[in-house]
Design an enzyme around this catalytic site. Structure first.
Site, PDB file in Angstrom:
ATOM      1  N   ARG A 176       6.518   0.415  -8.444  1.00 28.12           N
ATOM      2  CA  ARG A 176       7.061  -0.635  -9.308  1.00 28.12           C
ATOM      3  C   ARG A 176       8.542  -0.835  -9.142  1.00 28.12           C
ATOM      4  O   ARG A 176       9.011  -1.972  -9.170  1.00 28.12           O
ATOM      5  CB  ARG A 176       6.674  -0.413 -10.766  1.00 28.12           C
ATOM      6  CG  ARG A 176       7.400   0.636 -11.504  1.00 28.12           C
ATOM      7  CD  ARG A 176       6.520   1.366 -12.470  1.00 28.12           C
ATOM      8  NE  ARG A 176       5.581   2.188 -11.780  1.00 28.12           N
ATOM      9  CZ  ARG A 176       4.266   1.970 -11.754  1.00 28.12           C
ATOM     10  NH1 ARG A 176       3.753   0.955 -12.378  1.00 28.12           N
ATOM     11  NH2 ARG A 176       3.484   2.783 -11.100  1.00 28.12           N
ATOM     12  N   THR A 177       9.310   0.211  -8.968  1.00 22.90           N
ATOM     13  CA  THR A 177      10.756  -0.004  -8.941  1.00 22.90           C
ATOM     14  C   THR A 177      11.154  -0.819  -7.710  1.00 22.90           C
ATOM     15  O   THR A 177      11.935  -1.767  -7.806  1.00 22.90           O
ATOM     16  CB  THR A 177      11.505   1.342  -8.996  1.00 22.90           C
ATOM     17  OG1 THR A 177      11.072   2.043 -10.157  1.00 22.90           O
ATOM     18  CG2 THR A 177      13.003   1.132  -9.081  1.00 22.90           C
ATOM     19  N   LYS A 201      15.077  11.376  11.592  1.00 21.39           N
ATOM     20  CA  LYS A 201      15.730  11.888  12.808  1.00 21.39           C
ATOM     21  C   LYS A 201      16.926  12.760  12.443  1.00 21.39           C
ATOM     22  O   LYS A 201      17.619  13.261  13.317  1.00 21.39           O
ATOM     23  CB  LYS A 201      16.228  10.721  13.664  1.00 21.39           C
ATOM     24  CG  LYS A 201      15.145   9.788  14.147  1.00 21.39           C
ATOM     25  CD  LYS A 201      15.769   8.667  14.988  1.00 21.39           C
ATOM     26  CE  LYS A 201      14.748   7.603  15.330  1.00 21.39           C
ATOM     27  NZ  LYS A 201      15.397   6.407  15.882  1.00 21.39           N
ATOM     28  N   HIS A 220      18.119   7.450 -13.740  1.00 23.17           N
ATOM     29  CA  HIS A 220      17.390   6.260 -13.298  1.00 23.17           C
ATOM     30  C   HIS A 220      17.866   5.084 -14.160  1.00 23.17           C
ATOM     31  O   HIS A 220      17.148   4.593 -15.017  1.00 23.17           O
ATOM     32  CB  HIS A 220      15.895   6.522 -13.502  1.00 23.17           C
ATOM     33  CG  HIS A 220      14.976   5.524 -12.857  1.00 23.17           C
ATOM     34  ND1 HIS A 220      15.414   4.351 -12.275  1.00 23.17           N
ATOM     35  CD2 HIS A 220      13.630   5.525 -12.700  1.00 23.17           C
ATOM     36  CE1 HIS A 220      14.372   3.687 -11.804  1.00 23.17           C
ATOM     37  NE2 HIS A 220      13.289   4.378 -12.045  1.00 23.17           N
ATOM     38  N   ARG A 231      16.674   4.740  -3.685  1.00 25.24           N
ATOM     39  CA  ARG A 231      16.048   5.874  -4.372  1.00 25.24           C
ATOM     40  C   ARG A 231      16.015   7.052  -3.405  1.00 25.24           C
ATOM     41  O   ARG A 231      15.711   6.877  -2.223  1.00 25.24           O
ATOM     42  CB  ARG A 231      14.632   5.524  -4.814  1.00 25.24           C
ATOM     43  CG  ARG A 231      13.873   6.756  -5.310  1.00 25.24           C
ATOM     44  CD  ARG A 231      12.560   6.415  -5.921  1.00 25.24           C
ATOM     45  NE  ARG A 231      12.752   5.755  -7.210  1.00 25.24           N
ATOM     46  CZ  ARG A 231      11.752   5.483  -8.046  1.00 25.24           C
ATOM     47  NH1 ARG A 231      10.510   5.799  -7.722  1.00 25.24           N
ATOM     48  NH2 ARG A 231      11.992   4.889  -9.192  1.00 25.24           N
TER      49      ARG A 231
HETATM   50  C1  NCD Z   1       9.740   6.675 -13.202  1.00 32.50           C
HETATM   51  C2  NCD Z   1      10.548   7.361 -12.121  1.00 32.50           C
HETATM   52  O1  NCD Z   1      10.463   6.987 -10.954  1.00 32.50           O
HETATM   53  O2  NCD Z   1      11.292   8.245 -12.486  1.00 32.50           O
HETATM   54  N1  NCD Z   1       9.032   5.575 -12.714  1.00 32.50           N
HETATM   55  C3  NCD Z   1       9.620   4.361 -12.651  1.00 32.50           C
HETATM   56  O3  NCD Z   1      10.666   4.168 -12.097  1.00 32.50           O
HETATM   57  N2  NCD Z   1       9.019   3.362 -13.278  1.00 32.50           N
HETATM   58  C4  NCD Z   1       8.879   7.584 -13.973  1.00 32.50           C
HETATM   59  C5  NCD Z   1       7.917   8.455 -13.232  1.00 32.50           C
HETATM   60  O4  NCD Z   1       7.822   8.427 -11.999  1.00 32.50           O
HETATM   61  O5  NCD Z   1       7.230   9.197 -13.926  1.00 32.50           O
END
Ligand code: NCD
Length: 307
Positions: A51-52, A80, A129, A101
């Site tokens: 989703r992100t 690499k 986050h 990320r």
């Molecule tokens: C969260 C994350 O990546 O920390 N998810 C997200 O970004 N919607 C929560 C999770 O992974 O549990």
């Protein structure tokens, strides 16, 4: 170059500004459909995400911009042996803004020291986050009408859950906030957050492992997944993974206007039977996240002089 690594990189008035922009986008999406024409967002995800990453990409497309993507670290130069610093120096030659990320805490900070375009931290290990928190804040704002005076229950993996860490930081800046920290002993909130955020700001909190007992006093219940990928051994994960499962029966004692949140993905923490409860807001959070990311991309590109 301004980057967003931590939710506290945004002031309260900037959060207000992002909420106002997001609400305006929700009301009149057509006014924003071309504002980023010719601009490029790069998504660099060194850790799995659905989703992100899609949320950032949808956000940029809905602003009329383009997306270039390195979705799978296994197929990139990281495999690499390239450093984060070098990857960012290269990608900032291609893109106007980067969402990244990474499984290591602090990776986004390293990236921000090596970039010529704004970096947005889309999650660094178990640390923080911030853009999930912007989604959470818009949801709380739209559902509860504001932030002051709320009792917020955080339930599940408070140790490794980075969305919890960022949300505590963000909510700690408002008036009359109380936290109820609900977790098994092994997954309690790290003491650096208790000391540096809650105690330092004199924010009342209680720690408990009993969700049902805490339920009646909550205005917000924020459920989280036990973060399997951050455990050192599978046995501990298996023992702790089903510590809390929210069901309609457990909600009987909850306030009628309490809201139920979850950053998703859900594993077992919320039974699907709860989805029909009008208090369930976790799918609204997803949509709100896209609008807040649109607002954030706009803010950072304007500040960088790109727009
Ligand atoms: C969260 C994350 O990546 O920390 N998810 C997200 O970004 N919607 C929560 C999770 O992974 O549990």
């Amino acid at each position: 170059m301004r980057s967003i690594i931590d939710i506290l990189d945004l002031s309260i008035s900037e959060i207000d500004e992002l909420i106002a922009t997001a609400q305006d986008i929700i009301a009149s999406p057509e006014r924003y459909a071309h504002v980023c024409e010719g601009k490029k967002l790069a998504t660099l995800f060194f850790e799995p995400s659905t989703r992100t990453r899609l949320s950032f990409e949808a956000a940029m497309y809905e602003l009329g911009g383009h997306v270039i993507s390195m979705s799978d670290a296994g197929s990139s130069s990281a495999s690499k042996g390239e450093s984060v610093a070098d990857t960012i120096k290269v990608v900032s030659c291609y893109a106007d803004i980067i969402a990244m990320r990474h499984p290591k805490e602090g990776a986004a900070l390293v990236a921000s020291d090596n970039t010529s375009v704004p970096i947005i931290n889309a999650g660094d290990g178990g640390h923080c986050h911030p853009t999930q928190t912007t989604a959470d804040l818009l949801t709380i704002y739209r559902e509860k009408g504001g932030f002051d005076g709320l009792t917020i229950g955080l339930c599940g993996d408070l140790k490794f859950g980075r969305t919890v860490h960022s949300l505590i930081n963000a909510m700690s800046r408002y008036e009359d906030i109380r936290f109820v920290l609900i977790s098994p002993n092994e997954l309690k909130l790290p003491s650096y957050i208790k000391n540096d955020v809650l105690k330092r700001n004199r924010i009342p909190y209680v720690q408990t492992n009993n969700l049902e007992e805490a339920m009646p006093e909550l205005d917000v219940l924020y459920m989280t997944r036990v973060q399997r990928e951050r455990f050192f051994n599978e046995e501990d994960y298996l023992r702790l993974k089903d510590s809390y499962i929210l069901t309609p029966a457990k909600l009987k004692e909850a306030k009628r206007d309490m809201i139920i949140m979850h950053p998703l993905p859900r594993v077992n923490e919320i039974s699907v039977a709860v989805d029909d409860d009008p208090r369930a807001c976790y799918f609204k959070q997803v949509l709100n996240g896209k609008y807040m990311r649109m607002a954030l991309i706009l803010m950072l590109l304007k500040e960088a002089g790109t727009l």
